[in-house]
Design an enzyme around this catalytic site. Structure first.
Site, PDB file in Angstrom:
ATOM      1  N   GLU A  35       1.072  -0.871  -0.089  1.00 53.66           N
ATOM      2  CA  GLU A  35      -0.246   0.289   0.308  1.00 53.66           C
ATOM      3  C   GLU A  35       0.914   1.368   0.118  1.00 53.66           C
ATOM      4  O   GLU A  35       0.465   2.312  -0.568  1.00 53.66           O
ATOM      5  CB  GLU A  35      -1.025   0.373   1.046  1.00 53.66           C
ATOM      6  CG  GLU A  35      -1.742  -0.854   1.185  1.00 53.66           C
ATOM      7  CD  GLU A  35      -3.301  -0.882  -0.041  1.00 53.66           C
ATOM      8  OE1 GLU A  35      -2.848   0.338  -0.658  1.00 53.66           O
ATOM      9  OE2 GLU A  35      -3.822  -1.679  -0.345  1.00 53.66           O
ATOM     10  N   THR A  41       2.576   5.763  -7.315  1.00 55.71           N
ATOM     11  CA  THR A  41       2.907   4.362  -8.264  1.00 55.71           C
ATOM     12  C   THR A  41       2.433   3.993  -8.770  1.00 55.71           C
ATOM     13  O   THR A  41       1.473   3.440  -8.062  1.00 55.71           O
ATOM     14  CB  THR A  41       4.679   4.158  -7.096  1.00 55.71           C
ATOM     15  OG1 THR A  41       4.948   4.651  -7.366  1.00 55.71           O
ATOM     16  CG2 THR A  41       5.111   3.606  -8.309  1.00 55.71           C
ATOM     17  N   TYR A 116      -5.750   6.910   4.478  1.00 58.26           N
ATOM     18  CA  TYR A 116      -5.649   5.495   3.555  1.00 58.26           C
ATOM     19  C   TYR A 116      -5.459   3.979   3.992  1.00 58.26           C
ATOM     20  O   TYR A 116      -5.696   3.319   4.029  1.00 58.26           O
ATOM     21  CB  TYR A 116      -5.679   5.920   2.295  1.00 58.26           C
ATOM     22  CG  TYR A 116      -5.598   4.977   0.932  1.00 58.26           C
ATOM     23  CD1 TYR A 116      -6.373   4.411   0.532  1.00 58.26           C
ATOM     24  CD2 TYR A 116      -3.690   4.452   0.947  1.00 58.26           C
ATOM     25  CE1 TYR A 116      -6.229   3.307  -0.167  1.00 58.26           C
ATOM     26  CE2 TYR A 116      -4.401   3.612   0.261  1.00 58.26           C
ATOM     27  CZ  TYR A 116      -5.151   2.638  -0.943  1.00 58.26           C
ATOM     28  OH  TYR A 116      -4.849   1.397  -1.074  1.00 58.26           O
ATOM     29  N   ASP A 134      -9.208   6.192  -1.935  1.00 61.09           N
ATOM     30  CA  ASP A 134      -8.068   7.297  -2.928  1.00 61.09           C
ATOM     31  C   ASP A 134      -8.723   7.633  -3.911  1.00 61.09           C
ATOM     32  O   ASP A 134     -10.446   7.648  -4.222  1.00 61.09           O
ATOM     33  CB  ASP A 134      -7.563   6.029  -2.785  1.00 61.09           C
ATOM     34  CG  ASP A 134      -7.692   5.063  -4.305  1.00 61.09           C
ATOM     35  OD1 ASP A 134      -8.791   4.815  -4.414  1.00 61.09           O
ATOM     36  OD2 ASP A 134      -6.990   3.765  -4.132  1.00 61.09           O
ATOM     37  N   CYS A 188     -14.294   1.797 -14.763  1.00 57.17           N
ATOM     38  CA  CYS A 188     -14.413   2.943 -14.179  1.00 57.17           C
ATOM     39  C   CYS A 188     -13.934   4.156 -13.987  1.00 57.17           C
ATOM     40  O   CYS A 188     -13.254   5.233 -13.204  1.00 57.17           O
ATOM     41  CB  CYS A 188     -15.015   3.174 -13.060  1.00 57.17           C
ATOM     42  SG  CYS A 188     -15.535   4.357 -12.598  1.00 57.17           S
TER      43      CYS A 188
END
Length: 338
Positions: A35, A41, A116, A134, A188
């Protein structure tokens, strides 16, 4: 409706998800490392770095005990080096505590772990019910709820997090979080959402209103700027002139780099070897790589044996410049200037 949304999304995810190495484990350490690497990145870029990093630092103890040069060298190329320094600081705290924290609040208190990352690790590794937020999740939820608020604003972000939380699977929150992120990454997408293939299209208010391509709304933001510079290759036999960034440097402290023309105004250019582009936040750099010579090695610079450069943490621009040098030498071998 929330449970139907979740069921449709999870069915799609289990069939279509990408096979990524951090999805094959429930080890909180491995999930945490992935994570952090994925911040800023692309997934495709992270995979080889992740696999090498985990082979070199397979657990919290190994990370906590790693010498900084080895740590920076393993991270070189991923950028945003404060991430790996915070990883080690957090690993030292975890090692001292004797166990990996399982709760959101305890994770959030560790160096370098924000909302997050704490939500991702807590949900994926420990099954805690915390929605992640995110860019992918914000885009999906803005479209699903037809929310035209500016996603830079805290009020909009709170609404979108609440929307994700309301639709979250109670039985498997970690998989749900990964599924929403995967949907944003695969279908999406920002400019060309594939609504015809979307598993939750029937629940999407933005699509129903014909606004899926207008959402999410992102106001403001500064224009990108371009900078032009030259990196110099100054050779002394089999050595190359370099400098190490000071320990208190705001960026990339401790990394080695080649000089640029502004650092050595008296350097005499010899030949142009190539050029490349490099981007950092809102700046695009156009960089030319030049062989050059200088009469005296200036203070603050040292000559490093070319064969030993692989063992040093070097900046991304230096790594790219050295690749151009290697390519040039293979095509046109030449005796380095004295």
């Amino acid at each position: 409706m929330p449970s139907s949304f979740s069921s449709a999304l999870l069915r799609w995810y289990r069939t279509h998800r990408r096979d990524l190495p951090w999805r094959r484990t429930t080890d909180p350490y491995a999930i945490w490392v992935s994570e952090v690497m994925l911040q800023q990145t692309r997934v495709e870029a992270v995979v080889p770095f992740y696999e090498r990093f985990m082979a070199q630092f397979p657990d919290v103890r190994a990370l906590a005990a790693a010498p900084e040069p080895s740590l920076l060298s393993a991270w070189a190329g991923l950028g945003y080096y404060s991430r790996v320094r915070n990883l080690q600081r957090a690993a030292i705290s975890i090692e001292a505590a004797g166990q990996f924290p399982s709760g959101y609040d305890a994770l959030r208190a560790l160096p370098g772990i924000g909302d997050y990352t704490a939500a991702a690790v807590a949900s994926i590794a420990f099954g805690a019910r915390h929605a992640v937020l995110d860019g992918n999740v914000m885009r999906v939820m803005a479209r699903v709820t037809n929310d035209a608020g500016d996603i830079r604003g805290s009020a909009t972000r709170m609404r979108l997090r609440d929307a994700a939380d309301a639709r979250m699977s109670r039985a498997d929150p970690g998989t749900f979080n990964q599924a929403v992120m995967e949907l944003g990454a695969m279908l999406c997408t920002p400019s060309a959402p594939e609504c015809g293939r979307c598993p939750v299209r029937d629940f999407c208010a933005g699509r129903g209103a014909g606004r899926e391509r207008e959402l999410p709304v992102k106001l403001g933001g500064g224009a990108r700027k371009t900078e032009v510079t030259q990196i110099l290759i100054i050779e002394r036999g089999s050595s190359i002139l370099m400098r190490q960034r000071p320990a208190d440097s705001a960026r990339m402290a401790g990394f080695w780099e080649l000089p640029d023309a502004a650092m050595l105004p008296r350097a005499e250019p010899l030949e142009t070897l190539g050029a490349f582009r490099h981007a950092i936040t809102v700046t695009d750099y156009r960089i030319t790589v030049q062989r050059a010579r200088i009469a005296v090695v200036p203070e603050g610079f040292v000559c490093i044996e070319r064969a030993g450069l692989a063992e040093l943490p070097v900046s991304t621009t230096t790594r790219k410049a050295l690749l151009i040098l290697d390519q040039a030498d293979r095509v046109h071998p030449m005796e380095p200037p004295g």
